[in-house]
Design a protein around this motif. Structure first.
Motif, PDB file in Angstrom:
ATOM      1  N   ASP A 188       0.781  -1.085  -0.054  1.00 15.29           N
ATOM      2  CA  ASP A 188       0.099   0.042  -0.002  1.00 15.29           C
ATOM      3  C   ASP A 188       0.968   1.219   0.170  1.00 15.29           C
ATOM      4  OD1 ASP A 188       0.958  -0.539   2.465  1.00 15.29           O
ATOM      5  OD2 ASP A 188      -1.125  -0.496   3.501  1.00 15.29           O
ATOM      6  N   VAL A 189       2.037   1.175   0.500  1.00 12.59           N
ATOM      7  CA  VAL A 189       3.078   2.346   0.498  1.00 12.59           C
ATOM      8  C   VAL A 189       3.559   2.657  -0.804  1.00 12.59           C
ATOM      9  CG1 VAL A 189       5.148   3.141   1.605  1.00 12.59           C
ATOM     10  CG2 VAL A 189       3.542   2.186   2.884  1.00 12.59           C
ATOM     11  N   THR A 190       3.995   1.063  -1.385  1.00 12.19           N
ATOM     12  CA  THR A 190       4.735   1.443  -2.827  1.00 12.19           C
ATOM     13  C   THR A 190       3.698   1.923  -3.767  1.00 12.19           C
ATOM     14  OG1 THR A 190       4.235  -1.061  -3.335  1.00 12.19           O
ATOM     15  CG2 THR A 190       6.200  -0.436  -2.052  1.00 12.19           C
ATOM     16  N   ASN A 191       2.342   1.632  -3.559  1.00 10.75           N
ATOM     17  CA  ASN A 191       1.449   1.985  -4.661  1.00 10.75           C
ATOM     18  C   ASN A 191       0.673   3.506  -4.433  1.00 10.75           C
ATOM     19  OD1 ASN A 191       1.424  -0.076  -6.828  1.00 10.75           O
ATOM     20  ND2 ASN A 191       1.292  -1.240  -4.921  1.00 10.75           N
ATOM     21  N   GLY A 192       1.249   3.973  -3.113  1.00 11.82           N
ATOM     22  CA  GLY A 192       0.631   5.103  -2.844  1.00 11.82           C
ATOM     23  C   GLY A 192      -0.671   5.320  -2.381  1.00 11.82           C
ATOM     24  N   PHE A 193      -1.056   4.165  -1.792  1.00  9.11           N
ATOM     25  CA  PHE A 193      -2.385   3.900  -1.154  1.00  9.11           C
ATOM     26  C   PHE A 193      -2.458   4.709   0.308  1.00  9.11           C
ATOM     27  CE2 PHE A 193      -2.841  -0.095  -3.542  1.00  9.11           C
ATOM     28  CZ  PHE A 193      -3.082   0.557  -4.694  1.00  9.11           C
ATOM     29  N   SER A 231      12.764   8.526 -13.069  1.00  3.47           N
ATOM     30  CA  SER A 231      11.347   9.163 -13.541  1.00  3.47           C
ATOM     31  C   SER A 231      10.283   8.311 -12.775  1.00  3.47           C
ATOM     32  CB  SER A 231      11.313   9.113 -14.845  1.00  3.47           C
ATOM     33  OG  SER A 231      11.326   7.707 -15.480  1.00  3.47           O
ATOM     34  N   ASP A 232      10.394   7.138 -12.631  1.00  2.00           N
ATOM     35  CA  ASP A 232       9.233   6.334 -11.864  1.00  2.00           C
ATOM     36  C   ASP A 232       9.736   5.989 -10.584  1.00  2.00           C
ATOM     37  OD1 ASP A 232       7.293   4.488 -11.304  1.00  2.00           O
ATOM     38  OD2 ASP A 232       7.629   3.141 -13.051  1.00  2.00           O
ATOM     39  N   PRO A 233       9.098   6.314  -9.556  1.00  2.00           N
ATOM     40  CA  PRO A 233       9.550   6.303  -8.288  1.00  2.00           C
ATOM     41  C   PRO A 233       8.989   4.896  -7.619  1.00  2.00           C
ATOM     42  CG  PRO A 233       7.509   7.652  -8.140  1.00  2.00           C
ATOM     43  CD  PRO A 233       7.929   7.298  -9.461  1.00  2.00           C
ATOM     44  N   THR A 234       8.188   4.040  -8.273  1.00  2.00           N
ATOM     45  CA  THR A 234       7.654   2.551  -7.951  1.00  2.00           C
ATOM     46  C   THR A 234       9.015   1.672  -7.917  1.00  2.00           C
ATOM     47  OG1 THR A 234       7.497   2.180 -10.234  1.00  2.00           O
ATOM     48  CG2 THR A 234       5.543   3.167  -8.940  1.00  2.00           C
ATOM     49  N   PRO A 235       8.830   0.734  -7.100  1.00  2.00           N
ATOM     50  CA  PRO A 235      10.102  -0.293  -6.846  1.00  2.00           C
ATOM     51  C   PRO A 235      10.413  -0.649  -8.210  1.00  2.00           C
ATOM     52  CG  PRO A 235       8.144  -0.855  -5.194  1.00  2.00           C
ATOM     53  CD  PRO A 235       7.625   0.208  -6.306  1.00  2.00           C
ATOM     54  N   LEU A 236      11.648  -0.928  -8.139  1.00  2.00           N
ATOM     55  CA  LEU A 236      12.512  -1.370  -9.400  1.00  2.00           C
ATOM     56  C   LEU A 236      12.234  -2.881  -9.616  1.00  2.00           C
ATOM     57  CD1 LEU A 236      16.006   0.182  -8.774  1.00  2.00           C
ATOM     58  CD2 LEU A 236      14.368   0.885 -10.696  1.00  2.00           C
ATOM     59  N   PRO A 237      11.626  -3.349 -10.778  1.00  2.00           N
ATOM     60  CA  PRO A 237      11.426  -4.802 -11.114  1.00  2.00           C
ATOM     61  C   PRO A 237      12.689  -5.578 -11.020  1.00  2.00           C
ATOM     62  CG  PRO A 237      11.617  -3.451 -13.205  1.00  2.00           C
ATOM     63  CD  PRO A 237      11.654  -2.468 -12.157  1.00  2.00           C
ATOM     64  N   GLN A 238      12.920  -6.447 -10.260  1.00  2.00           N
ATOM     65  CA  GLN A 238      13.970  -7.371 -10.046  1.00  2.00           C
ATOM     66  C   GLN A 238      13.616  -8.634  -9.221  1.00  2.00           C
ATOM     67  OE1 GLN A 238      16.410  -5.967  -6.469  1.00  2.00           O
ATOM     68  NE2 GLN A 238      15.275  -4.106  -6.861  1.00  2.00           N
ATOM     69  N   ALA A 239      14.470  -9.586  -9.454  1.00  2.00           N
ATOM     70  CA  ALA A 239      14.386 -10.812  -8.557  1.00  2.00           C
ATOM     71  C   ALA A 239      15.726 -11.267  -8.076  1.00  2.00           C
ATOM     72  CB  ALA A 239      14.162 -11.912  -9.553  1.00  2.00           C
ATOM     73  N   ARG A 240      15.441 -11.800  -6.808  1.00  2.00           N
ATOM     74  CA  ARG A 240      16.758 -12.116  -6.106  1.00  2.00           C
ATOM     75  C   ARG A 240      16.697 -13.508  -5.704  1.00  2.00           C
ATOM     76  NH1 ARG A 240      18.883  -6.958  -2.482  1.00  2.00           N
ATOM     77  NH2 ARG A 240      18.372  -5.399  -4.027  1.00  2.00           N
ATOM     78  N   ASP A 241      17.926 -14.055  -5.193  1.00  2.00           N
ATOM     79  CA  ASP A 241      17.902 -15.628  -4.982  1.00  2.00           C
ATOM     80  C   ASP A 241      19.249 -15.478  -4.191  1.00  2.00           C
ATOM     81  OD1 ASP A 241      17.807 -18.077  -4.742  1.00  2.00           O
ATOM     82  OD2 ASP A 241      17.897 -18.858  -6.505  1.00  2.00           O
ATOM     83  N   ALA A 242      19.559 -16.413  -3.427  1.00  2.00           N
ATOM     84  CA  ALA A 242      20.726 -16.551  -2.422  1.00  2.00           C
ATOM     85  C   ALA A 242      20.833 -18.318  -2.131  1.00  2.00           C
ATOM     86  CB  ALA A 242      20.573 -15.828  -1.346  1.00  2.00           C
ATOM     87  N   ILE A 243      22.187 -18.648  -2.212  1.00  2.82           N
ATOM     88  CA  ILE A 243      22.428 -19.774  -1.845  1.00  2.82           C
ATOM     89  C   ILE A 243      23.386 -19.948  -0.955  1.00  2.82           C
ATOM     90  CG2 ILE A 243      21.645 -21.065  -3.838  1.00  2.82           C
ATOM     91  CD1 ILE A 243      24.354 -21.150  -4.949  1.00  2.82           C
TER      92      ILE A 243
END
Length: 752
Positions: free
Chosen positions: A119-124, A735-747
């Protein structure tokens, strides 16, 4: 960890958190799924001043409003997570928390990447995002967790299953034995959850069976074992034929079907008399299976006859209500409540397209038709109707019909419902998904249109006796809910039952759909962990990413179904169906889960979408180095579904693991054309492998850089590097303040 030391871990695959998709179930039939005002459940905060207390406070402040049943700002939990304040339960969720390793825990990474709170990242609303210190508190709590104790599971061995079923069959006469069917819950209950956990799942199963029953009385199945981890019932007590059971049973994935004795199959007359509870819930939640088992007609004109309402309606009890703007569709809705002379109830909601102006006319016309005793109950101009109705045993069912009266598997998106359906997932369709929100029946709502309709009725000279007052509407909803409570209790089901804060049938479905580790896979296949591990080690080609990750972490259900066809010994059962995945997901694995000191290590990565990969080594002292990209190979584009090996065959360097202990490899793959995560700045003229310094300090730098980018760019000061120097780096404006599209993994790998 260049040519020198390094380290890694048996890594939990960073499965994309369900909450990132924000599967907010906002209702199927009624208007808004309103905020809860009930008392919160008994979730106790940690008593000691500890890392757990600090993490609890952060989750309470920023997550409970969407993910803790009893404190929600909506009627159901977002992301299918309803117990975020139950820290012990979170620590046992392999798809959320990897004890000891926050970088392999999606609960932490979705906060670190600012994808949560949603709700924070989407400005609700005017809400604040978690601070750097608060995110660090969650990280510290996960890092301090010990490995979750190995819970003692129920009966899983084939011999034990055979013995239980055989004993039950021998206790019945041969004719009855042919109709006995069995459902297994033993893989759901553990010593960690205690008897109450297994009992909750048993009640969920009983609710599931009664929700697809055509029989006149509620089913109360028998316990086959003393723990209640196996249940048995006569399939005729569901109103089903043996063939209808077989129609569901044959859909079971071949690789996970129990290999029962031939005498059991012969006595039952079934190829598969035993099913797992969570899979059965998943199968029956599919609208096609649900409609078929209840034999709900394809055309709405045949529905009243099927339900037994034709010629049996108590017209005096029919009532009409409406709302001007539904929270689900953003458009008008009318509601029709009918009851038969036996007291069974049918609620029907009619959805209108926004701006058609037909809502008030439809309400008035419907009331006039009913006052004349007309049988037509379809509101003019409606795009579709959604029904909640009582089955012969008193439990509720649901169905969706289009404007032309054809049954639909999924509700048509009306108005703003494209947004709702994106959030709500299975809950917007017909069938069992509707009850994710509607517990036990309809939610209370405010009738908006009685006043308008009354004026139009007086002008048209029609009848108004079916228009409901708000007081009468509230009483009807309360009476229907109370009646359903009585029905649930008659079947041994607690009317307020939830599992992990979720509706119990839905919780069963999710138990099947969530990520699996190798222990769960072994239980489902009736084999040992060692046997599964040995088979996985041999798999190559397209199967390698999922196979290696299962050995080192968790995989999705779709990936397991794909792998399972290769894990079975019977080659006739094998299939080659690649799991479909639209979401960005990164997979990391190493060529071996453990190494001898001084051995060279190779790391592999694959992604479901094109993205730019950054591989980071974090050694036992917490110092972080970017392994890839590097001066030898600066191009870090990872193409979708292609395997990348680091170092590659032509690379002029090797990674040798010199220090005994553990080393972690973190993968961050940025989508959308961006090549590096915030805070990572390469200067290959000065460093062939970029040093990030202390990993904990870098994570704070990453958040600072991300915040600076969203605020318009500028400079950020890096924490001290190993050399003791401080650096200031320039970050770009975003320009776009929304979260960056990304994926994470860890081993994590072990070095002996």
């Amino acid at each position: 960890m260049r040519e020198g030391g390094g380290s890694l871990v048996p890594g939990a695959q960073r499965r994309k958190w369900l909450a990132v998709a924000v599967l907010v179930a906002l209702g199927c039939l009624v208007v808004p799924c309103q905020a809860q005002d009930q008392d919160p459940p008994a979730v106790l905060a940690p008593s000691a001043a500890s890392d757990a207390v600090r993490a609890y406070k952060v989750l309470d402040q920023h997550c409970a409003r969407c993910h803790q049943t009893g404190r929600l700002k909506r009627s159901v939990a977002a992301g299918d997570l309803g117990n975020v304040l139950d820290l012990d339960a979170l620590a046992r969720r392999a798809d959320l928390v990897r004890p000891g390793y926050p970088d392999a825990s999606s609960l932490f990474t979705v906060m670190q990447t600012r994808h949560m709170p949603n709700d924070v990242t989407n400005g609700f609303g005017d809400l604040k995002e978690p601070s750097v210190e608060e995110i660090a508190a969650v990280r510290t709590w996960i890092a301090g967790l010990r490995a979750v104790s190995r819970c003692v599971w129920g009966v899983t061995d084939t011999e034990d299953v055979d013995a239980l079923i055989r004993a039950d069959q021998q206790g019945a006469d041969p004719e009855t034995a042919r109709f006995r069917r069995y459902v297994q819950l033993s893989h759901l209950g553990t010593s960690c959850g205690g008897k109450s956990q297994l009992d909750a799942y048993r009640q969920a199963l009983v609710k599931l069976l009664n929700s697809v029953s055509r029989a006149p009385k509620p089913l109360r199945p028998d316990n086959v074992d003393i723990r209640g981890s196996f249940i048995a019932f006569d399939v005729r007590n569901l109103g089903w034929s043996p063939d209808e059971w077989e129609a569901i049973a044959k859909q079971t994935p071949e690789a996970t079907r129990p290999n029962l004795g031939s005498d059991i199959l012969e006595s039952s007359g079934s190829r598969q008399p035993l099913l797992r509870a969570d899979w059965l819930a998943y199968a029956l939640s599919e609208p096609g299976n649900y409609y078929a088992r209840l034999r709900i007609p394809v055309r709405e004109r045949n529905f009243d006859a099927w339900l037994g309402f034709t010629g049996n309606i108590d017209l005096a009890q029919t009532r009409v209500a409406g709302v001007a703007q539904s929270a689900v569709t953003g458009a008008a809705r009318t509601f029709l409540r009918r009851a038969d002379k036996d007291g069974r109830v049918l609620w029907e909601a009619f959805d209108f397209v926004p701006g058609t102006g037909e809502q008030s006319d439809a309400l008035t016309n419907l009331s006039n038709r009913l006052s004349r005793g007309a049988g037509d109950d379809v509101a003019e101009g409606a795009e579709q109707s959604r029904l909640l109705f009582q089955l012969p045993n008193g439990f509720f069912g649901s169905a969706v019909f289009s404007a032309d009266g054809t049954r639909r598997d999924e509700a048509k998106e009306i108005g703003t419902e494209s947004h709702v359906s994106e959030l709500a997932g299975r809950a917007t369709g017909g069938g069992l998904g509707c009850f994710v929100c509607h517990q036990p029946v309809l939610l209370p709502f405010q009738d908006d249109l009685r006043g308008i309709a009354m004026e139009e009725v007086s002008q048209s000279g029609g009848g108004a006796n079916h228009l409901v007052s708000q007081a009468e509407l509230d009483a009807l909803l309360a009476n229907d809910a109370n009646a359903q409570t009585i029905v649930l209790r008659s079947a041994g089901i607690g009317p307020d039952l939830t599992i992990d804060g979720l509706e119990p049938i839905h919780a069963l479905v999710l138990n099947y759909l969530r990520a699996l580790d190798i222990r769960r896979v072994a239980r489902e296949m009736g084999r040992s962990v060692q046997q599964i591990s040995q088979t996985l080690e041999k798999l190559d080609g397209d199967l390698a990413p999922a196979a290696r990750r299962l050995r080192q972490g968790v995989i999705t259900r779709a990936e397991f179904d794909w792998l399972a066809s290769e894990l079975v010994e019977d080659t006739d059962q094998r299939q080659s169906i690649r799991p479909h995945a639209d979401d960005l997901r990164l997979s990391l694995w190493s060529d071996k889960p453990s190494y001898k000191a001084g051995e060279a290590a190779y790391f592999f990565a694959s992604s479901t979408q094109d993205c730019h990969l950054t591989l980071i080594s974090v050694d036992a002292k917490g110092l972080a180095t970017v392994l890839f990209p590097n001066d030898f190979n600066p191009d870090n584009l990872l193409k979708a579904r292609q395997r990348l090996r680091v170092p590659g065959p032509a690379d002029e360097f090797r990674f040798r693991l010199r220090t005994v202990g553990e080393e972690m490899i973190v993968g961050i793959c940025m989508a959308g054309g961006r090549t590096s995560p915030p805070g990572v700045f390469h200067d290959f003229e000065r460093q062939r492998f970029t040093s990030l310094g202390d990993w904990e300090a870098f994570l704070r730098d990453e958040l600072a850089a991300d915040s600076k980018e969203r605020a318009g760019g500028g400079t950020v000061q890096r924490a001290k590097l190993v050399s003791g120097r401080k650096r200031r780096d320039t970050v770009p404006a975003r320009s776009d303040p929304t979260p960056l599209p990304q994926a994470r993994d860890a081993i994590v790998i072990k070095i002996d």
